[in-house]
Structure formats: structure tokens, C-alpha cells
Design a protein around this motif. Sequence first.
Motif, PDB file in Angstrom:
ATOM      1  N   ARG A 186       0.909  -1.104   0.061  1.00 43.53           N
ATOM      2  CA  ARG A 186       0.035  -0.009  -0.020  1.00 43.53           C
ATOM      3  C   ARG A 186       0.918   1.205   0.086  1.00 43.53           C
ATOM      4  N   LEU A 187       0.280   2.495  -0.358  1.00 41.56           N
ATOM      5  CA  LEU A 187       1.115   3.636  -0.539  1.00 41.56           C
ATOM      6  C   LEU A 187       1.271   4.104   1.015  1.00 41.56           C
ATOM      7  N   ALA A 188       2.255   4.882   1.357  1.00 38.67           N
ATOM      8  CA  ALA A 188       2.489   5.465   2.334  1.00 38.67           C
ATOM      9  C   ALA A 188       1.665   6.537   2.619  1.00 38.67           C
ATOM     10  N   TYR A 189       1.464   7.041   3.935  1.00 32.07           N
ATOM     11  CA  TYR A 189       0.688   8.128   4.228  1.00 32.07           C
ATOM     12  C   TYR A 189       1.600   9.463   3.217  1.00 32.07           C
ATOM     13  N   ASP A 190       2.392   9.476   3.428  1.00 29.75           N
ATOM     14  CA  ASP A 190       3.037  10.766   2.862  1.00 29.75           C
ATOM     15  C   ASP A 190       3.207  10.607   1.185  1.00 29.75           C
ATOM     16  N   GLN A 191       2.991   9.593   0.717  1.00 27.48           N
ATOM     17  CA  GLN A 191       2.736   9.418  -0.760  1.00 27.48           C
ATOM     18  C   GLN A 191       1.357   9.856  -1.202  1.00 27.48           C
ATOM     19  N   VAL A 192       0.415  10.128  -0.219  1.00 29.24           N
ATOM     20  CA  VAL A 192      -0.839  10.172  -0.750  1.00 29.24           C
ATOM     21  C   VAL A 192      -1.418  11.465  -0.173  1.00 29.24           C
ATOM     22  N   THR A 194      -0.934  15.516   0.960  1.00 30.04           N
ATOM     23  CA  THR A 194      -0.214  16.875   1.156  1.00 30.04           C
ATOM     24  C   THR A 194      -1.164  17.769   1.807  1.00 30.04           C
TER      25      THR A 194
END
Length: 196
Positions: A186-192, A194
Motif C-alpha cells: 500500500r502507499l505510505a501516508y506521505d505518498q498520498v 499533502t
Amino acid sequence: MSLVLDPAAQDLLFREARTANTFTDEPVTDEQVQAIYDLVKYGPTAFNQSPLRITLVRSPEARERLVRHMAEGNRPKTAAAPLVAILSADNEFHEELPELFPHFPQAKDAFFSERPVREGAATLNAALQAAYFIVGVRAAGLAAGPMTGLDFEGVRKEFLDDDHTPLMVVNIGRPGPDAWFPRSPRLAYDQVVTTV
């Protein structure tokens, strides 16, 4: 900050839940489906339009007709699942708005008089409801196997009408042997997320 929802419920609904690929032969009852719907019907949609429609495929004849329209890799699990649901968007949902949105019954004509507008709204909001439905299946202690590998037009012609757009097919039941594929990343928080 922690979540209010009990960690076991979080696991049941999200962390441990997976798309099931095999099922036991334990039936899924109409009462279970009713309980699922009675929970997920409260999920929000724009104007409370509630365009999701659910077609339950139970009979062997209907199952055989559906399996023909599934992608080859999805056919065995659709044939074997205790219950299969076709989730579709009702493009004429606006006819229900005077009842579902009573404080502004004019919304039916003010916003949804044109078919292309209704189709876009129905698809978006029924997709939201489809996600609620999958989580509701999990809340019932069952596994869901949602799939979009199918001949959409074939399913529409076979089971629906021109006013309904199929979104997905969901196999439902208790997970069987080797039901799960390994969990994908899954994508990390900071990848999703802003902040602006």
C-alpha cells in the motif's frame, strides 16, 4: 491519535480483510444479505441519491449465464461462490429523489433532468455504495471477492436493462482453503497526503 473503532473491528473490516478467491459451500442467507444492506444503506451519497442496485445470482441457471460473461480467470470462483451479487448503477435514480431528498424534491429536475448528468452521478455514487457493500459483507463475518474482469455489456444485456450500468461482480461467502493471495503493498501516508 488513535481510532475509536475497536482494533478487532478495524482488522475485520480492513487490515485482515482480503479479496477471497475460494469459498466454502456454506450458504449465504437472505437474512444475512438483508442485514448487510440495512447497515450499509446509511453510507452517504450526494443528494442521498442511493443509485446502487444489487442483483443476487442464486439459481444454477442464472449462475451459468453469469459465468459465461466473466473473464476466464474469474469463472471458477464465480461458479463456486455460495452467492454472487451484480452491483449496478441505476441511471434513473432521480425518480426516487422526491422521497429520498424530501427537503428539496425539486433536485430531481433541477440537477438530474439530463441523462448524461445522471449517468455520471449514478456511477460515482453507486461506486461509493459498492465500497460500503464490500465493507458490510466483511462486517457480517463473510468474505467478498469483488471483480471487474467481466464483459460489462454482456452482463448488462443478460441481467439488467438500458437504465442500469454494471459496476462489478462480488462473490460472497466464507473463505475456503487458500482463499487469499499475499497482501500487496500500500502507499505510505506521505505518498498520498499533502498539505497546502
